[in-house]
Every structure is written in structure tokens, then in C-alpha cells.
Design a protein around this motif. Structure first.
Motif, PDB file in Angstrom:
ATOM      1  N   LYS A 162       1.001  -1.097   0.012  1.00 51.95           N
ATOM      2  CA  LYS A 162       0.030  -0.009  -0.199  1.00 51.95           C
ATOM      3  C   LYS A 162       0.878   1.236   0.002  1.00 51.95           C
ATOM      4  CE  LYS A 162      -3.357   2.371   2.988  1.00 51.95           C
ATOM      5  NZ  LYS A 162      -3.702   2.448   4.293  1.00 51.95           N
ATOM      6  N   PRO A 163       0.674   2.306  -1.008  1.00 52.84           N
ATOM      7  CA  PRO A 163       1.310   3.264  -0.979  1.00 52.84           C
ATOM      8  C   PRO A 163       0.906   4.398   0.395  1.00 52.84           C
ATOM      9  CG  PRO A 163      -0.261   3.595  -2.593  1.00 52.84           C
ATOM     10  CD  PRO A 163      -0.372   2.107  -1.925  1.00 52.84           C
ATOM     11  N   GLY A 164       1.886   5.128   0.859  1.00 53.48           N
ATOM     12  CA  GLY A 164       1.485   5.949   1.747  1.00 53.48           C
ATOM     13  C   GLY A 164       1.704   5.378   3.213  1.00 53.48           C
ATOM     14  N   ASP A 165       1.477   6.374   4.381  1.00 56.49           N
ATOM     15  CA  ASP A 165       1.774   5.651   5.506  1.00 56.49           C
ATOM     16  C   ASP A 165       0.649   4.705   5.891  1.00 56.49           C
ATOM     17  OD1 ASP A 165       4.029   7.040   6.321  1.00 56.49           O
ATOM     18  OD2 ASP A 165       3.091   8.656   7.118  1.00 56.49           O
ATOM     19  N   THR A 210      -1.644   3.359   8.953  1.00 56.50           N
ATOM     20  CA  THR A 210      -2.237   4.019  10.447  1.00 56.50           C
ATOM     21  C   THR A 210      -2.296   2.641  11.246  1.00 56.50           C
ATOM     22  OG1 THR A 210      -4.633   3.670   9.488  1.00 56.50           O
ATOM     23  CG2 THR A 210      -3.458   5.634   8.982  1.00 56.50           C
ATOM     24  N   ASP A 212      -5.104   0.503  10.267  1.00 57.95           N
ATOM     25  CA  ASP A 212      -4.679  -0.394   9.132  1.00 57.95           C
ATOM     26  C   ASP A 212      -4.216  -1.632   9.603  1.00 57.95           C
ATOM     27  OD1 ASP A 212      -5.631   1.362   7.138  1.00 57.95           O
ATOM     28  OD2 ASP A 212      -3.481   2.188   6.715  1.00 57.95           O
TER      29      ASP A 212
END
Lengths: 202, 321
Positions: free
Chosen positions: B300-303, B305, B308
């Protein structure tokens, strides 16, 4: 292996009982493990007649140390394996000989862990005058100890002698509440009841 | 009497005094009796094991479903307790024969319950160790004459003091008269006589196969007084199991994932019960979903959480069946 220990004062017929009881349980060749008070241990295989000839004596403390016979006991359903442990006679008071005292210590060490305790008392002597002395302090203390456990029975031995009837009455009076079997180690009478008792408690 | 002055003694000290001529045999017996009376450390240990027993029973209760099994285990526990108490009171007791047959499909909790029984027996002082030795046909049956008895004896030796758990035990009767499985059965029967009270044998397997196995070995059947049936779990029990597994691993299901899982379970139950491994299949799904979630999050791109990391999505269950 579970153990059934035969104890009592000297000359009450422990060894004769052990050999004849093994014979009654259809053991023809006795595989005996000896443990002497001096720390030796060895094994001998004896036939019943030979064992009777070699191990029995009318002298007290002929059996010194432990004599352990491994037995397969046939029952109505299946069989049980156990060791019948013959022991040195217990004395009233403190015995003068170290070896005999050590042999008695061997007996006591075994008693604590035994599953069944068969306590032999000479019924032919108990009926005589001065029965309390004949029964003695040690028998009374053994019975008190036995009362704390389940597999403990008194065998009133030498019932083949005529004085023994009186002795049996005396023993029953002295040890109320205990399991008491009249037996004759010599004539193998009363053995069936003893066998059933041992079977139940192993 | 002078031995009263000797103070509290251990067994060895009593024996030494007897041997050394300080006390008579009668006095030694008196001292032995007093030794038996002063058993405070043992009674403390007993309370401790009582507590542990309660823990074991609580663990049993925490298992989902299995109502019949729990009742029977409670019955066994009560029976053992009463027999022990009766022995103390010198009343006639029933022999404690605890060999058991477990019948049920795979994944219905047989091994789990066996482990709990082992611990329960240990805390009730029926078995000294209470460990579980799990074996199957291949561990018992050998390749040549005489090999089987030896292999079986080895396993029994390992299990002394605990439980020997034979999974899919019916397979020992497979292969007919000439098969070595029969030799294993004979060795087991002999051990049950020779080592009575020293270990507990549990035979486990599918209900029908076990029934047939016991019918064809009447000698064996009579030696197993306890039979426990492990029914298949229903869909709500399986869902509860799944949720418990997730909770223990600190995961949660999104609403969609939950629906997906319910569908999967229902589909599984509709199919042949044989193929549906019950709780074990559910556990595999959960483990698979956790791995897939990890792959999804890594790609998954991005941070990422916290949410998640916590939630399993419906896509993590994949296509299922």
C-alpha cells in the motif's frame, strides 16, 4: 512396581508366610532379590521346597535384611504384578546388635512406601498368660501406624496350633477396627482372603 | 519417653536413630505416625493445586461450544474427587479407569481437550506429570515382525505419568489380519494392564471409523469406560472461534470481512463435512488472512495507520473455496 510388605516381630512366621503365599499364588520358581543390612544385594532363583529349606529357621532373625519376591498374581480379570517383601523381625526395645538394628531400619524405610502392609502376629503366643506382653508395644505401634492407611491388615498366624484360638480372640480385642485374617502360614489356610485383600489394595 | 526430646525429625533421622540404637522400633513407628500428621507443606501445595485445577476448568469453560464435552469432563472430575475422598474415609472405591475414546471430525477440539484433561489429572493427583504424547499409526507400527511392539512400548514409556493420545486410532485395524497394526493393539492392551494407573490412553478418530474399530476389537472396547463425542461446530460457534482467535492476536474484522467470513463458513458447512476441517480450517483462514493483510499493507502506498494494522478486510480472505 507396587509392593506388599510382610512385617512383624521375630519368629512370627514372616518368611514361611512369604514363601508359601508365593506358592499359593502359583509362583513355582521364586526369583528373590536379597538386600542385606551391610549394603550388599544379590538375586537368587529358588524352587519353593529349596527356599523353605534354606530361608526358614526357628531361630529369631534368620532373615536379615529384605527379601523381595516378584509375583504375577492371577485374578478373575487379568493379573497384577507386585513385589512381596519379606523383612527382618522387629524387636521390643533396642536390640544390642548393630546389624539387626540396621536390618530393622531397612524394614521401616520400606514400610512407608509400601502399598500393602501385612502385619503378622503369632496368635499361639498371644493367647498365653501375659498376652499383653506377647502382643507387645511394637505390634500396637505398628497397628496405630497401619490405621492411618488403607492397605493394612493383621494376619493372626499359627492358627494350626491349638492355643491360637484363644490368641485370635485376644488379638481381636486388642486391635478393634482393624482388618484381621486368621491364617496358618504352615498349612496355607486363610490365604484366599489375604489374596483378595492384596488384590484390592494393589 | 526420651524420644520426645529429640524434636521434629525427618524420615532419615528416625531411621538413623533406630539404627544407632537411640530408639526402639516401636518408638520409630510412633515418630513415623507423627511425621504423617505434620503435613502442612503438603496441604499448602494442595491448595495451590486446587487453584490450578480451577484455572484448568476455567480454560475448559472458555472453549466455545462443546457443551456435552464440558459436562462429561466435569463428571469425570467429580467422580475422581469423590473416589479419592472415599478412599480417605476407607470406603469401597471404584477403580479409576480413565482410558477414553474421543469421537469426532478433525478440528473439533479433541487435542485441545486432551491437553486440558492431562493438566486436570495432574492437579487432581491422578497422574504425576499429565503431559500429552501425541502419536499416530506411523509412530506405533513398525516394518518387520517385533518392531511394532518395540515402537509401541517406546511411545508408552514416554507417556508414563501422562496421556498417550493416539490420533486416528482406527487406522491400527487397517490392513486386516496380517497388518502389524494388530501387534500395536496387543502391545497397548498389555501396557494398559502392566502400567495400570500410570498412564491414560486416549484413542481419537472419526465417529464411524472409531465405532467400527471398537466393535472389531471387543477386548479393547471393554477397557475404555469413557466415550466423548465431539460434535461439529455450527456456524455461529465457528464465527465465535474465529473472533476469539483474532482477538488473541489483536486483530479485528471490518463489517465486510465479517460477512465474508460468515459466508465462507456457511459454504464450508454445506459442503461434505469430511473436507471441512471445522475449527482447524477456520484457523487456517485466519492465518492466511493475516498474511494477506501484511502483503496488502506492505504494497500500500503512503503511511500505515494503527487502524490499518488492526483491521482485516474482506479481500484478505481471498476467494476462499
Amino acid at each position: 512396581m507396587r509392593e506388599c510388605i510382610v512385617i512383624g516381630k521375630a519368629n512370627v512366621g514372616k518368611t514361611l508366610f512369604a514363601i508359601n503365599f508365593a506358592d499359593y499364588l502359583k509362583v513355582t520358581r521364586l526369583n528373590i532379590e536379597f538386600a542385606t543390612p551391610s549394603g550388599e544385594s544379590y538375586r537368587r532363583v529358588l524352587s519353593v521346597p529349596l527356599a523353605l529349606q534354606e530361608l526358614i529357621s526357628d531361630q529369631p532373625h534368620h532373615t536379615l535384611g529384605l527379601q523381595r519376591i516378584e509375583i504375577q498374581m492371577p485374578g478373575v480379570k487379568g493379573r497384577k504384578y507386585f513385589a512381596l517383601v519379606d523383612t527382618s523381625g522387629l524387636t521390643e526395645g533396642i536390640h544390642g546388635e548393630t546389624l539387626i538394628r540396621r536390618a530393622m531400619a531397612q524394614t521401616l524405610a520400606k514400610v512407608r512406601d509400601a502399598h500393602v502392609i501385612l502385619h503378622l502376629i503369632d496368635a499361639s503366643r498371644s493367647g498365653q498368660v501375659g498376652a499383653i506382653e506377647a502382643l507387645g508395644e511394637v505390634d500396637w505401634q505398628v497397628a496405630q501406624f497401619g490405621a492411618m492407611r488403607t492397605g493394612y491388615a493383621i494376619l493372626a498366624n499359627k492358627m494350626d496350633l491349638k492355643e491360637a484360638q484363644n490368641g485370635l480372640v485376644q488379638i481381636r480385642r486388642e486391635f478393634p477396627g482393624h482388618v484381621i485374617f486368621p491364617v496358618s502360614a504352615l498349612l496355607k489356610t486363610g490365604f484366599e482372603e489375604v489374596k483378595q485383600f492384596v488384590w484390592r489394595h494393589l | 519417653m526420651h524420644y520426645n526430646n529429640l524434636g521434629p525429625m525427618t524420615v532419615d533421622e528416625v531411621l538413623q536413630c533406630l539404627e544407632g540404637g537411640k530408639i526402639s522400633p516401636a518408638e520409630a513407628f510412633t515418630l513415623f505416625r507423627n511425621l504423617n500428621k505434620s503435613v502442612e507443606p503438603i496441604s499448602v501445595a494442595k491448595e495451590d493445586s486446587q487453584e490450578q485445577l480451577q484455572d484448568v476448568l476455567a480454560e475448559l469453560d472458555s472453549l466455545i461450544g462443546l457443551r456435552g464435552v464440558k459436562e462429561l469432563v466435569r463428571e469425570i472430575q467429580a467422580f475422581v474427587r469423590i473416589q479419592k475422598r472415599r478412599a480417605v474415609e476407607q470406603l469401597a472405591t471404584e477403580p479409576l479407569v480413565l482410558h477414553t475414546v474421543f469421537k469426532g471430525n478433525p478440528g473439533t477440539g479433541k487435542t485441545t481437550v486432551a491437553r486440558i484433561l492431562g493438566r486436570m489429572y495432574r492437579h487432581m493427583e491422578v497422574l504425576p506429570r499429565g503431559h500429552l504424547v501425541e502419536v499416530e499409526r506411523a509412530d506405533l507400527v513398525g516394518e518387520y515382525i517385533g518392531h511394532t511392539a518395540q515402537k509401541t512400548r517406546e511411545q508408552i514409556k514416554k507417556a508414563i505419568g501422562g496421556i498417550l493420545f493416539i490420533d486416528e486410532a482406527y487406522s491400527l485395524a487397517r490392513g486386516g489380519e496380517k497388518d502389524f497394526g494388530k501387534e500395536a493393539i496387543d502391545a497397548l492392551v498389555k501396557a494398559m494392564e502392566d502400567h495400570k494407573d500410570e498412564f491414560v490412553l486416549i484413542l481419537a478418530g472419526y465417529t464411524n471409523e472409531m465405532e467400527f474399530f471398537l466393535q472389531s476389537n471387543p477386548g479393547l472396547r471393554s477397557r475404555f469406560p469413557l466415550h466423548i463425542d465431539f460434535p461439529d461446530y455450527n456456524s455461529s460457534e465457528l464465527l465465535a472461534i474465529a473472533e476469539l482467535m483474532l482477538e488473541r492476536r489483536q486483530y479485528r474484522l471490518t463489517e465486510q470481512a465479517r460477512r465474508r467470513l460468515v459466508l465462507l463458513i456457511q459454504k464450508g458447512l454445506r459442503m461434505e463435512a469430511y473436507n471441512f476441517g471445522n475449527a482447524r480450517t477456520v484457523r487456517n483462514w485466519i492465518e492466511l488472512a493475516i498474511r494477506r493483510q501484511a502483503v496488502r499493507l506492505v504494497q500500500k502506498p503512503g503511511d500505515m495507520t494503527r487502524r490499518d494494522l488492526l483491521y482485516i478486510e474482506s479481500e484478505d480472505f481471498g476467494e476462499g473455496w
